[in-house]
Design an enzyme around this catalytic site. Structure first.
Site, short mmCIF file in Angstrom:
data_model
loop_
_atom_site.label_atom_id
_atom_site.label_comp_id
_atom_site.label_asym_id
_atom_site.label_seq_id
_atom_site.Cartn_x
_atom_site.Cartn_y
_atom_site.Cartn_z
N GLU A 182 53.86 39.53 42.15
CA GLU A 182 53.97 38.68 40.81
C GLU A 182 54.73 39.33 39.96
O GLU A 182 54.18 39.38 38.84
CB GLU A 182 52.59 37.71 40.50
CG GLU A 182 52.10 36.89 41.77
CD GLU A 182 51.03 36.24 41.04
OE1 GLU A 182 50.44 36.48 40.17
OE2 GLU A 182 50.19 35.63 42.05
N ASN A 225 55.75 39.97 47.13
CA ASN A 225 54.66 38.48 47.01
C ASN A 225 54.82 37.96 45.72
O ASN A 225 54.61 38.45 44.92
CB ASN A 225 53.53 39.20 47.97
CG ASN A 225 52.95 37.67 48.18
OD1 ASN A 225 53.08 36.74 48.93
ND2 ASN A 225 51.70 37.61 47.54
N HIS A 261 51.53 28.09 46.99
CA HIS A 261 50.50 27.28 46.18
C HIS A 261 51.34 25.79 45.69
O HIS A 261 52.13 25.97 44.76
CB HIS A 261 49.94 28.04 45.01
CG HIS A 261 49.30 29.22 45.38
ND1 HIS A 261 48.02 28.98 46.21
CD2 HIS A 261 49.51 30.49 45.07
CE1 HIS A 261 47.45 30.10 46.52
NE2 HIS A 261 48.26 31.22 45.92
N GLU A 290 50.13 32.27 51.13
CA GLU A 290 48.90 31.89 50.17
C GLU A 290 48.98 30.11 50.18
O GLU A 290 48.66 29.81 49.05
CB GLU A 290 48.77 32.29 48.93
CG GLU A 290 48.74 34.16 48.77
CD GLU A 290 48.69 34.46 47.51
OE1 GLU A 290 48.17 33.83 46.75
OE2 GLU A 290 48.83 35.76 47.42
#
Length: 392
Positions: A182, A225, A261, A290
């Site tokens: 991130e 990621n 997500h 995720e």
């Protein structure tokens, strides 16, 4: 860059648990996708049994984070059924919080490996690979780090020590690491204010982190990621350009992963396959790491049948986008049981984001994943499928 205030203490490493036992012997060549071997005694409705031999279906292992504030004990250590389902359904696991800085490096010069060790040992006993999460991030850092008065040289030494110590401890036992997590905002700009490493050390620290991780474990696959990079957008464009730059500079970057997500309040990202494919064409591995699909719940607190069906379709589309890209060989859901999901704690009024209810009843989304995996296993070379010879 704000001024660096000076304070220093020794970087002595104090592990709060004993070293891990040596892992089972494995053949050279970690990138063999059959490592460690799949169990062959799967039952018909197990996700790991339904998956093709060269594809990993994974989950986060609940623990740490918001779980420490809930009215139940740590799921991984206390819930026997949770561990049973974890072992039977999945052949890849990701520590949800247990390898993040605030848990594994709680004090300067001290490491607490207890929970991470337990997860890695559990994975080896059950023929599962492990995704390490995460080494360089702006969030869930300990106060001693965020509030410390360090010179640039000291901060750089702290990060290098952390990466070398943590990655080195699990050398040969971690399949993939989320090295940089991130690092871009929604506009595709580096998080130079929120991220202590980028703010104080500059963007060059990203390449250094990958180099240090590679030195600590030359066989682990090293990933970028992030969330909201499922489709082609400004943020994923930024990762694409960064990937090109890192590869051109010889940095040991091995893959790009989209977290996944998702929310029923927004359309499914229709360019997901296209986005993953462009990273594949750079020669990188790709993964979806995720996945959960949250929804705004009715006043009853229970999802409607329509919501569950739409959720199942989102899960299926995300998995299919991965299956349809040659290099995408890992698909991880962020928890499998609603009781232990991070969503209701983080998004008020939302929930039911995983593939099982609190009591482990499987939802339509579970069966959507199962059917997509079975179909891929049955027809691995069929046009449009990524496993076993994609037709371009």
């Amino acid at each position: 860059m704000r001024p660096i205030r000076f304070a220093t203490t020794a970087l002595a490493v104090t592990a709060l648990t004993a070293p891990l036992a040596a892992p089972p012997a494995v053949a050279d060549g970690f990138h063999d996708r059959h490592w460690p071997p799949h169990h062959s005694n799967g039952k018909a409705e197990r996700l790991r049994w339904a998956a093709p031999a060269d594809f990993r279906i994974g989950t986060a292992v609940a623990g740490g984070g918001h779980h420490t504030e809930q009215d139940y004990p740590d799921p991984f250590t206390s819930d026997r059924k949770y561990r049973k389902v974890l072992a039977r359904q999945f052949d890849s696991v990701s520590p949800e919080n247990q390898m993040k800085w605030e848990y594994i490096h709680p004090e300067q010069g001290e490491y607490d490996f207890e929970m991470a060790d337990r997860i890695v040992d559990f994975a080896w006993r059950h023929g599962q690979v492990v995704r390490g999460h995460t080494l360089l991030w702006h969030s869930q850092n300990p106060d001693w780090l965020e509030e410390g008065d360090f010179t640039e040289e000291e901060l750089r030494a702290i990060l290098r020590d952390h990466i070398t110590t943590v990655v080195g401890r699990y050398k040969g036992r971690i399949q993939q690491w989320d090295v940089a997590n991130e690092i871009f905002d929604g506009d595709g700009e580096l998080r130079t204010e929120e991220n202590i490493w980028l703010r104080e050390l500059g963007p060059g620290i990203i390449a250094d982190a990958f180099r240090w991780a590679h030195q600590a474990d030359p066989h682990a696959e090293l990933y970028l990621n992030d969330y909201n990079v499922e489709g082609v957008n400004a943020k994923s464009d930024a990762y694409y350009e960064l990937s090109r730059e890192l590869l051109a500079d010889g940095v040991p970057l091995h893959g790009f992963s989209a977290q996944g997500h998702l929310s029923l309040d927004y359309p499914f990202p229709g360019s997901m396959e296209e986005n993953l494919r462009r990273f594949d064409e750079l020669g990188l591995g790709t993964a979806v790491t995720e996945v959960d699909v949250r929804m705004t719940l009715p006043e009853s607190g229970e999802p409607t049948e329509e919501q569950l069906d739409t959720q199942a379709d989102y899960y299926r589309q995300a998995l299919q986008a991965c299956l349809d890209v040659d290099s995408c060989d890992s698909f991880t859901i962020w928890g499998f049981n609603d009781k232990y999901s991070w969503v209701p704690v983080t998004f008020e009024g939302q929930g039911s984001a995983t593939v099982m209810t609190d009591d482990y009843t499987r939802k339509p989304s579970f069966f959507a994943l199962h059917e997509a995996l079975k179909e891929e296993k049955k027809w691995p070379g069929w046009p449009g499928h990524g496993r076993g010879g994609h037709w371009r």
